[in-house]
Design a protein around this motif. Structure first.
Motif, PDB file in Angstrom:
ATOM      1  N   ALA A  13       0.843  -1.205   0.000  1.00  0.00           N
ATOM      2  CA  ALA A  13       0.000   0.000   0.000  1.00  0.00           C
ATOM      3  C   ALA A  13       0.878   1.255   0.000  1.00  0.00           C
ATOM      4  N   GLN A  14       1.958   1.220   0.784  1.00  0.00           N
ATOM      5  CA  GLN A  14       2.856   2.384   0.807  1.00  0.00           C
ATOM      6  C   GLN A  14       3.490   2.607  -0.570  1.00  0.00           C
ATOM      7  N   LEU A  15       3.923   1.527  -1.206  1.00  0.00           N
ATOM      8  CA  LEU A  15       4.506   1.651  -2.551  1.00  0.00           C
ATOM      9  C   LEU A  15       3.461   2.157  -3.542  1.00  0.00           C
ATOM     10  N   ALA A  16       2.228   1.684  -3.403  1.00  0.00           N
ATOM     11  CA  ALA A  16       1.178   2.061  -4.352  1.00  0.00           C
ATOM     12  C   ALA A  16       0.898   3.562  -4.353  1.00  0.00           C
ATOM     13  N   VAL A  17       1.038   4.209  -3.196  1.00  0.00           N
ATOM     14  CA  VAL A  17       0.756   5.652  -3.145  1.00  0.00           C
ATOM     15  C   VAL A  17       2.016   6.497  -3.353  1.00  0.00           C
ATOM     16  N   GLY A  18       3.155   5.836  -3.570  1.00  0.00           N
ATOM     17  CA  GLY A  18       4.354   6.590  -3.917  1.00  0.00           C
ATOM     18  C   GLY A  18       5.502   6.498  -2.941  1.00  0.00           C
ATOM     19  N   GLY A  19       5.290   5.867  -1.797  1.00  0.00           N
ATOM     20  CA  GLY A  19       6.333   5.791  -0.781  1.00  0.00           C
ATOM     21  C   GLY A  19       7.341   4.682  -1.037  1.00  0.00           C
ATOM     22  N   SER A  20       8.388   4.669  -0.227  1.00  0.00           N
ATOM     23  CA  SER A  20       9.376   3.596  -0.219  1.00  0.00           C
ATOM     24  C   SER A  20       9.292   2.954   1.159  1.00  0.00           C
ATOM     25  N   ALA A  21       9.177   1.620   1.202  1.00  0.00           N
ATOM     26  CA  ALA A  21       8.931   0.909   2.465  1.00  0.00           C
ATOM     27  C   ALA A  21      10.181   0.184   2.939  1.00  0.00           C
ATOM     28  N   ALA A  22      10.338   0.053   4.255  1.00  0.00           N
ATOM     29  CA  ALA A  22      11.442  -0.728   4.839  1.00  0.00           C
ATOM     30  C   ALA A  22      11.014  -1.116   6.246  1.00  0.00           C
ATOM     31  N   MET A  23      11.039  -2.404   6.535  1.00  0.00           N
ATOM     32  CA  MET A  23      10.559  -2.875   7.844  1.00  0.00           C
ATOM     33  C   MET A  23      11.709  -3.440   8.677  1.00  0.00           C
ATOM     34  N   VAL A  24      11.698  -3.144   9.971  1.00  0.00           N
ATOM     35  CA  VAL A  24      12.768  -3.614  10.866  1.00  0.00           C
ATOM     36  C   VAL A  24      12.203  -4.058  12.216  1.00  0.00           C
ATOM     37  N   TYR A  25      13.061  -4.795  12.988  1.00  0.00           N
ATOM     38  CA  TYR A  25      12.688  -5.270  14.321  1.00  0.00           C
ATOM     39  C   TYR A  25      13.696  -4.883  15.408  1.00  0.00           C
ATOM     40  N   LEU A  26      14.983  -4.754  15.043  1.00  0.00           N
ATOM     41  CA  LEU A  26      16.037  -4.598  16.061  1.00  0.00           C
ATOM     42  C   LEU A  26      16.210  -3.145  16.517  1.00  0.00           C
ATOM     43  N   PRO A  27      16.630  -2.953  17.771  1.00  0.00           N
ATOM     44  CA  PRO A  27      16.766  -1.600  18.335  1.00  0.00           C
ATOM     45  C   PRO A  27      17.618  -0.653  17.497  1.00  0.00           C
ATOM     46  N   ASP A  28      18.821  -1.069  17.115  1.00  0.00           N
ATOM     47  CA  ASP A  28      19.670  -0.111  16.389  1.00  0.00           C
ATOM     48  C   ASP A  28      19.149   0.141  14.974  1.00  0.00           C
ATOM     49  N   GLU A  29      18.415  -0.826  14.432  1.00  0.00           N
ATOM     50  CA  GLU A  29      17.817  -0.621  13.113  1.00  0.00           C
ATOM     51  C   GLU A  29      16.619   0.326  13.195  1.00  0.00           C
ATOM     52  N   GLY A  30      15.854   0.215  14.277  1.00  0.00           N
ATOM     53  CA  GLY A  30      14.739   1.145  14.484  1.00  0.00           C
ATOM     54  C   GLY A  30      15.262   2.577  14.568  1.00  0.00           C
ATOM     55  N   VAL A  31      16.326   2.755  15.335  1.00  0.00           N
ATOM     56  CA  VAL A  31      16.933   4.078  15.510  1.00  0.00           C
ATOM     57  C   VAL A  31      17.483   4.587  14.181  1.00  0.00           C
ATOM     58  N   SER A  32      18.147   3.686  13.465  1.00  0.00           N
ATOM     59  CA  SER A  32      18.733   4.057  12.178  1.00  0.00           C
ATOM     60  C   SER A  32      17.637   4.480  11.180  1.00  0.00           C
ATOM     61  N   MET A  33      16.541   3.753  11.170  1.00  0.00           N
ATOM     62  CA  MET A  33      15.430   4.090  10.275  1.00  0.00           C
ATOM     63  C   MET A  33      14.735   5.378  10.707  1.00  0.00           C
ATOM     64  N   ALA A  34      14.655   5.600  12.015  1.00  0.00           N
ATOM     65  CA  ALA A  34      14.047   6.844  12.503  1.00  0.00           C
ATOM     66  C   ALA A  34      14.834   8.047  12.001  1.00  0.00           C
TER      67      ALA A  34
END
Lengths: 277, 277, 277
Positions: A39-60
């Motif tokens: 759905a995010q890609l369909a409206v124009g966004g770029s998606a990336a999903m994470v679970y780990l603490p440092d990855e959450g921070v990095s994505m933020a």
């Protein structure tokens, strides 16, 4: 804002999302994670999903906006979610919270309590979840007796209006209550977004993926407009998909198609009504 | 190999996968795990996904080939992935690595570093990921400044040719760079596989599931041919699916259909060009 | 029961599920979790998926029935699954077990051993899994040498009849063996449910989601009837979906459509045969 100003801003947000392809990472549940991304890609966004603490921070830090959905919690989330939300708050990054299944389990309650200070830019939930969150945060209109049954709502959208306004006034952002019609408020005005289909609650993830789409729009518009734009494209796509679906399987396929082909004009023209709180 | 020899080998690989139904387990991300499994089944493989260390080892031993994608890392992967890759290497089992989102988080970097000694038979990624992996492994053509943005590439396929060749020379296997056209190399020759659709990057998981499909072919062919066969069936299915899709939802449905009905002859005849490195 | 009594009970179960929308939570694998949820919604249930121990317990208490599938185990399951199953047993809640990939890894074996005392109301698996579970539990018809290859069966449905009956006699519930025709037994009678499509094993999750659907029916009918109703609607939907599918992608979409539109009468009239054990 007048209705006309709102429609102009919605058109602009829809256009900008397609034009700028904003990176909008998510920490979301495993049930509907694929639907959220598509759905995010369909409206124009770029998606990336994470679970780990440092990855959450990095994505933020790297994302233009972020989506946090507390659907299927893993143990590591006790560390990942507070750290990620703290960075989002510190960096002033827009982020969307979906407090799905609030009231189930201790970790969920603890996490949602923590988020009070990190002020999500948009909170999206069904009526029962919005009422329960206002209750958990000690705000007006909330109640700790709201009957949240699993992931489904037992309250009407209108009954959550006070809770929604109180939450929006607390965060300084917007709150979206999903239901037969969607209620979006910034604590001052209320927009009712109409359309959709009765098949939408018959597939899993229309709510979750709407949160993810609102995050895409929050990367290019203020929270109130982002939430209205998300609700508008969902109601538009739901109406159109239902017109040529043979059941809930083909409805979901058609729904993603309609998200993908929806034009900024059509999104801006989707039925809505404006009220003062 | 001549173009004609390559086409014959591709036809044979596509035929053998359907005939032998090879068990091709995966450790892969939760976003596209369903797509990976269905794509593997569509081309003739048998899919099985695991997370735990002893299960990874057990699948490495039982499988005909294996797929490892570092998309959404869980804490347990710090133990599962090195153990599984070590067994794959010791037993001489073909395996495919997708270094998705290389550069995000410490665990991902540590794991990808570990894999250098376990020499994945096929490495599949976008241009930015391939360049960054060559950089991480200290090989020619790589750079640690490659701009990997979330899961999307910011480099062109051609710009990754040197890094891809260096990686293939190190592993003794093949490297596939996905993009508008796909570049596959065994360190000596380069095959450019053409076709596909501009809708492919607009759904999540075309890259991940291509890695899973290459693993199915790696169970019945050498790494170079397996990677070319995977790219060929993906470009074929993408071209055909786009012809009757109304958007990205129906595209994904049609894409799986086309993977399922693609004949070995059609796969072998998909446009490709052969060059020396 | 006579064939006619069975058909009447099946019709009633299908009707009641649609009318009462029972909350049927799951702890299930990440590969097919979305398919499980959408299949449950399509037949009238309400879905909710969890991973954490206190959430499993909470769902066991709140749900009308529950589904446990040991597909992709996470470390936390060592705590979550025994606690959840214990509560289901204590509270007399119907629950469905899918012993997928039995024999792979120590945790899976330990968990499946634990479930012997918590007597799942319905056990659903392929022939190899059912034979292996009877063997693990030391029951007649089982063997620890059954060749379970990943997630696919290498034994015929009929060959699992003794093991299935022994399991059903132990639990006091029902056992469903999935295959070309489905065998369901309560330890006294055997129902053979017919139909379906050869495309069903070519998509991932027809087995998993059938377990989830049987759990929805177990909320409104006894285990034997619930298992028969699940098999009947799956065979009906499979037959009808295959009639207008172009491949496995469109088959899955059509399959969900057919689950959603299947009437209680059509489900009750799906071909079946009744035998004594």
């Amino acid at each position: 804002m007048t209705e006309s100003e709102i429609r102009d801003a919605v058109r602009e947000a829809a256009k900008l999302a397609k034009a700028s392809n904003p990176l909008t990472p998510s920490i979301t549940n495993t049930v509907t994670i694929n639907f959220v991304a598509n759905a995010q890609l369909a409206v124009g966004g770029s998606a990336a999903m994470v679970y780990l603490p440092d990855e959450g921070v990095s994505m933020a830090k790297a994302g233009a906006a972020m989506y946090i959905n507390v659907g299927t919690l893993f143990p590591i989330y006790a560390e990942t979610l507070p750290k990620t939300a703290a960075v989002l708050h510190e960096e002033g990054k827009p982020w969307v919270l979906d407090p799905v299944a609030i009231g189930m389990g201790q970790m969920r309650t603890d996490l949602l309590m923590t988020f009070k200070d990190y002020k999500p830019s948009i909170i999206r939930g069904n009526a029962s979840e919005i009422i329960a969150l206002a209750g958990l945060w000690g705000l007006e209109g909330g109640t700790d007796t709201s009957d949240v049954r699993g992931v489904d709502s037992t309250d009407s959208v209108r009954s959550a209006a006070h809770a929604a306004a109180a939450l929006a006034q607390w965060t300084g952002g917007a709150v979206a209550v999903s239901g037969e019609e969607d209620l979006i408020t910034d604590g001052r005005q209320i927009v009712l977004s109409q359309g959709g289909s009765e098949m939408m609650p018959c597939i899993t993830g229309t709510g979750c993926s709407l949160g993810g789409v609102m995050a895409v729009y929050a990367a290019v518009a203020d929270p109130f407009i982002a939430a209205i734009t998300g609700a508008a494209v969902y109601n538009l796509a739901g109406t159109k998909a239902a017109a040529h679906a043979s059941g809930t399987g083909s409805f979901q396929t058609a729904f993603i198609d309609e998200l993908y082909i929806a034009t900024p004009d059509a999104i801006a023209q989707n039925p809505l009504a404006v009220e003062e709180v």
